[in-house]
Write a protein that holds these residues in place. Structure first.
Motif, PDB file in Angstrom:
ATOM      1  N   HIS A  49       0.835  -1.211   0.000  1.00 55.78           N
ATOM      2  CA  HIS A  49       0.000   0.000   0.000  1.00 55.78           C
ATOM      3  C   HIS A  49       0.868   1.259   0.000  1.00 55.78           C
ATOM      4  O   HIS A  49       0.567   2.228  -0.701  1.00 55.78           O
ATOM      5  CB  HIS A  49      -0.909   0.023   1.232  1.00 55.78           C
ATOM      6  CG  HIS A  49      -2.019  -0.986   1.168  1.00 55.78           C
ATOM      7  ND1 HIS A  49      -2.560  -1.555   2.295  1.00 55.78           N
ATOM      8  CD2 HIS A  49      -2.676  -1.544   0.125  1.00 55.78           C
ATOM      9  CE1 HIS A  49      -3.515  -2.401   1.938  1.00 55.78           C
ATOM     10  NE2 HIS A  49      -3.593  -2.413   0.630  1.00 55.78           N
ATOM     11  N   TYR A  51       3.718   1.689  -1.238  1.00 56.16           N
ATOM     12  CA  TYR A  51       4.327   1.896  -2.563  1.00 56.16           C
ATOM     13  C   TYR A  51       3.324   2.484  -3.549  1.00 56.16           C
ATOM     14  O   TYR A  51       3.680   3.304  -4.382  1.00 56.16           O
ATOM     15  CB  TYR A  51       4.851   0.568  -3.124  1.00 56.16           C
ATOM     16  CG  TYR A  51       6.296   0.274  -2.782  1.00 56.16           C
ATOM     17  CD1 TYR A  51       7.322   0.621  -3.661  1.00 56.16           C
ATOM     18  CD2 TYR A  51       6.641  -0.344  -1.591  1.00 56.16           C
ATOM     19  CE1 TYR A  51       8.650   0.352  -3.352  1.00 56.16           C
ATOM     20  CE2 TYR A  51       7.969  -0.614  -1.275  1.00 56.16           C
ATOM     21  CZ  TYR A  51       8.965  -0.263  -2.160  1.00 56.16           C
ATOM     22  OH  TYR A  51      10.275  -0.523  -1.848  1.00 56.16           O
ATOM     23  N   ARG A  52       2.073   2.018  -3.472  1.00 51.07           N
ATOM     24  CA  ARG A  52       1.130   2.331  -4.545  1.00 51.07           C
ATOM     25  C   ARG A  52       0.091   3.377  -4.187  1.00 51.07           C
ATOM     26  O   ARG A  52      -0.669   3.795  -5.051  1.00 51.07           O
ATOM     27  CB  ARG A  52       0.417   1.051  -5.009  1.00 51.07           C
ATOM     28  CG  ARG A  52       1.318  -0.033  -5.561  1.00 51.07           C
ATOM     29  CD  ARG A  52       2.306   0.450  -6.608  1.00 51.07           C
ATOM     30  NE  ARG A  52       1.743   1.272  -7.653  1.00 51.07           N
ATOM     31  CZ  ARG A  52       1.508   0.860  -8.904  1.00 51.07           C
ATOM     32  NH1 ARG A  52       1.785  -0.364  -9.247  1.00 51.07           N
ATOM     33  NH2 ARG A  52       1.025   1.677  -9.801  1.00 51.07           N
ATOM     34  N   GLU A  53       0.034   3.779  -2.910  1.00 54.35           N
ATOM     35  CA  GLU A  53      -0.945   4.794  -2.523  1.00 54.35           C
ATOM     36  C   GLU A  53      -0.215   6.012  -1.975  1.00 54.35           C
ATOM     37  O   GLU A  53       0.866   5.897  -1.404  1.00 54.35           O
ATOM     38  CB  GLU A  53      -1.895   4.240  -1.452  1.00 54.35           C
ATOM     39  CG  GLU A  53      -2.744   3.081  -1.938  1.00 54.35           C
ATOM     40  CD  GLU A  53      -3.639   2.472  -0.862  1.00 54.35           C
ATOM     41  OE1 GLU A  53      -4.571   1.761  -1.220  1.00 54.35           O
ATOM     42  OE2 GLU A  53      -3.370   2.725   0.338  1.00 54.35           O
ATOM     43  N   ALA A  54      -0.844   7.161  -2.138  1.00 54.46           N
ATOM     44  CA  ALA A  54      -0.211   8.390  -1.650  1.00 54.46           C
ATOM     45  C   ALA A  54      -0.228   8.440  -0.115  1.00 54.46           C
ATOM     46  O   ALA A  54       0.734   8.873   0.512  1.00 54.46           O
ATOM     47  CB  ALA A  54      -0.932   9.604  -2.215  1.00 54.46           C
ATOM     48  N   ALA A  55      -1.315   7.991   0.480  1.00 57.85           N
ATOM     49  CA  ALA A  55      -1.468   8.132   1.927  1.00 57.85           C
ATOM     50  C   ALA A  55      -0.601   7.135   2.682  1.00 57.85           C
ATOM     51  O   ALA A  55      -0.589   5.955   2.360  1.00 57.85           O
ATOM     52  CB  ALA A  55      -2.926   7.944   2.321  1.00 57.85           C
ATOM     53  N   VAL A  56       0.124   7.625   3.644  1.00 58.38           N
ATOM     54  CA  VAL A  56       0.903   6.769   4.542  1.00 58.38           C
ATOM     55  C   VAL A  56       0.771   7.328   5.958  1.00 58.38           C
ATOM     56  O   VAL A  56       0.412   8.471   6.160  1.00 58.38           O
ATOM     57  CB  VAL A  56       2.405   6.714   4.176  1.00 58.38           C
ATOM     58  CG1 VAL A  56       2.631   5.959   2.891  1.00 58.38           C
ATOM     59  CG2 VAL A  56       2.987   8.114   4.101  1.00 58.38           C
ATOM     60  N   GLY A  57       1.108   6.479   6.936  1.00 53.03           N
ATOM     61  CA  GLY A  57       1.159   6.937   8.315  1.00 53.03           C
ATOM     62  C   GLY A  57      -0.122   6.719   9.081  1.00 53.03           C
ATOM     63  O   GLY A  57      -1.129   6.256   8.544  1.00 53.03           O
ATOM     64  N   GLY A  64       7.220   7.157   5.457  1.00 49.03           N
ATOM     65  CA  GLY A  64       7.930   7.828   4.357  1.00 49.03           C
ATOM     66  C   GLY A  64       9.405   7.604   4.485  1.00 49.03           C
ATOM     67  O   GLY A  64       9.940   7.480   5.581  1.00 49.03           O
ATOM     68  N   CYS A  69       9.533   4.871  -3.090  1.00 47.82           N
ATOM     69  CA  CYS A  69       8.088   4.908  -3.335  1.00 47.82           C
ATOM     70  C   CYS A  69       7.532   6.287  -3.044  1.00 47.82           C
ATOM     71  O   CYS A  69       8.251   7.200  -2.677  1.00 47.82           O
ATOM     72  CB  CYS A  69       7.401   3.861  -2.463  1.00 47.82           C
ATOM     73  SG  CYS A  69       7.981   3.859  -0.767  1.00 47.82           S
ATOM     74  N   ASN A  70       6.215   6.427  -3.197  1.00 48.06           N
ATOM     75  CA  ASN A  70       5.570   7.720  -2.947  1.00 48.06           C
ATOM     76  C   ASN A  70       5.637   8.082  -1.468  1.00 48.06           C
ATOM     77  O   ASN A  70       5.513   9.182  -1.081  1.00 48.06           O
ATOM     78  CB  ASN A  70       4.100   7.667  -3.389  1.00 48.06           C
ATOM     79  CG  ASN A  70       3.977   7.547  -4.881  1.00 48.06           C
ATOM     80  OD1 ASN A  70       4.675   8.223  -5.636  1.00 48.06           O
ATOM     81  ND2 ASN A  70       3.129   6.637  -5.327  1.00 48.06           N
TER      82      ASN A  70
END
Lengths: 70, 441
Positions: A49, A51-57, A64, A69-70
């Motif tokens: 996720h 790697y492929r989605e903008a949202a993290v955390g 990050g 990755c993004n």
């Protein structure tokens, strides 16, 4: 947005006013499926996720950095 | 905005420490000191991931996204004494990717085509990672300090990371607040699409790539290309956590993460095709007008919560929600629910559902829609607007008595899970994960 974050902070103060659960009453809370984190075997799913989605955390996982990755 | 965020952080810190001071006195009673970790634990984690789609960023938003990845990880947690635990986490991930193979699509084996994998070196890579973590708990187990160091490498990317955290439990361990910080110092070894390389310090359109192949469309191919001067990427994160037992069967948590990234945030081999530049092709492959350009800073904020409810001896409900936004214009919602179903004392089923959506980054446009006059541009569909649904199912076997043995290792649990993920675009993926937990006798 800022209002929403402040609302969440206020909710936390309500949480802390709940009744205290004693150690001997925590049998169900201590069940592994009640853990407030992802299971270890889901770690590679979370990585996919991130790697492929903008949202993290905000999920106890990667936030990050450490990969291209993004 | 920054001032407001600073105020929020301050508010949460004050809140956390006020609560700690208020509750510390009632936790001062001396308690029996149990080892934090009784014995060494070893986890073997593995996964097999596949994906497909028609919007590869490497070929400017048009082309196959086919990829497979196999990952293996070993996590060893070693109790050093009653209070301290050392955890070593080592992993290897190997992938083959049709889209990244098209960094160099002109291999001569077949006509270049963004929907066909080529045989170049960029078609596969191996990512390796090693992380060492150390944690220390206070005698009353109400304070926990942790620190970690990590290093990871793949062919074109290297990362060093360091982090630390502090957790405070109080209110008879019903309440927990935590703070953690991480720093990653990363470096790209930038790789660019093959057709762009002759245009920096090379012979440009006279390169053998263009003289030995026929350029169709705009024969006067003249891309915008200057290699990135800075190949470093630094990431700094600060996270706050709060969890609370609400009832003997319910507990919840809140998390707030801030991430600041600086440096090369573009992916150097991702092509862009402009609307205001005539298209050039070799075979069926459109030649890059440029590589993506994204700002050299990004600030991300994520706020999330979990609420878990032990319904009865059979059913538990696990929920998660997260709101995310960043200064590239992306807003996102993530929500998930998992309902573990205990069939027996050894077997549990894990059906789950997850919803995700995001808005597009300010710099995203599909192929042939960006403008060459813009400062920033990308056709990476991971930065586009989309929503996704994920369905999962898993099964777990647990033996708390670890009767099954392999040498000195007693098998404590086995987890197997499958997830299917589908966006409302052409992208879909699936992953099978397996986890084996052993305890050392």
């Amino acid at each position: 947005m800022i209002k929403k974050i402040i609302m969440l902070a206020m909710v936390t103060s309500f949480f802390s006013s709940c009744v205290v659960v004693k150690e001997y009453e925590k049998v169900n809370i201590n069940d592994p499926d009640m853990a407030l984190s992802e299971k270890k075997c889901d770690r590679n799913l979370s990585t996919a996720h991130s790697y492929r989605e903008a949202a993290v955390g905000a999920n106890g996982g990667k936030t990050g950095g450490g990969c291209g990755c993004n | 905005m920054k001032n407001q965020l600073k105020n929020i952080i301050l508010f949460i810190c004050v809140f956390a420490f006020a609560k700690v001071s208020a509750q510390t006195s009632q936790d001062s009673t001396k308690v029996y000191k149990k080892r934090v970790l009784e014995t060494t634990e070893v986890d073997f984690l593995s996964s097999y991931y596949t994906q497909s789609g028609d919007n590869a960023a490497v070929s400017g938003g048009i082309g196959t996204e086919a990829l497979t990845d196999v990952t293996g990880t070993i996590v060893v947690a070693i109790p050093l004494n009653d209070d301290d635990v050392l955890t070593i986490d080592a992993g290897v991930s190997a992938y083959t990717s049709a889209s990244s193979s098209n960094v160099g699509p002109f291999d001569g084996a077949q006509p270049a085509d963004p929907f066909v994998a080529s045989s170049g070196a960029s078609s596969s890579d191996v990512w390796t990672n090693l992380t060492a973590s150390y944690s220390h708990s206070s005698d009353d187990r109400n304070d926990l300090w942790s620190a970690k160091l990590s290093v990871s490498a793949e062919y074109d990317y290297f990362s060093l990371g360091a982090g630390g955290g502090y957790t405070k439990l109080f209110n008879e361990k019903n309440t927990e607040v935590s703070v953690n910080g991480n720093v990653y110092i990363d470096t790209w070894s930038a790789i660019y699409p093959t057709e762009l390389r002759p245009f920096f310090g090379g012979n440009g359109i006279n390169n053998s790539l263009f003289t030995q192949n026929t350029i169709t469309g705009n024969a006067n191919y003249n891309p915008i290309f200057t290699p990135f001067a800075n190949e470093g990427r630094n990431s700094y994160s600060l996270g706050f956590g709060f969890s609370q037992i609400l009832h003997k069967n319910v507990q919840g948590s809140l998390a707030l993460d801030f991430v600041q990234q600086q440096g090369l945030l573009s992916t150097p081999f991702q092509r862009v095709y402009f609307a205001d530049v005539a298209d050039s092709f070799i075979d069926n492959f459109q030649l890059a007008d440029a590589v993506e350009r994204l700002p050299d800073a990004r600030f991300k904020v994520a706020v999330g919560g979990r609420l878990n409810w032990y319904l009865n001896e059979t059913f538990t409900v696990r929920t998660f929600y997260r709101y995310y936004f960043d200064d590239w214009g992306i807003n996102s919602h993530t929500a998930s629910i998992e309902v573990p179903i205990k069939l027996t004392d050894k077997f549990t089923l894990y059906p789950s559902y997850r919803f995700y959506n995001q808005t597009a980054a300010d710099y995203f446009a599909p192929a042939n829609e960006n403008l060459s006059t813009s400062d920033f541009y990308t056709s990476d569909y991971d930065l586009s607007e989309y929503s996704a649904n994920q369905f999962g199912f898993g099964v777990s076997y647990t033996d708390i008595f670890t009767k099954a043995h392999i040498w000195k290792f007693g098998l404590k649990s086995v987890d197997l899970k499958f997830y299917q993920y589908d966006r409302d675009t052409t992208f879909s993926s699936s992953i099978i994960t397996a986890g084996f937990k052993f305890v050392v006798d």
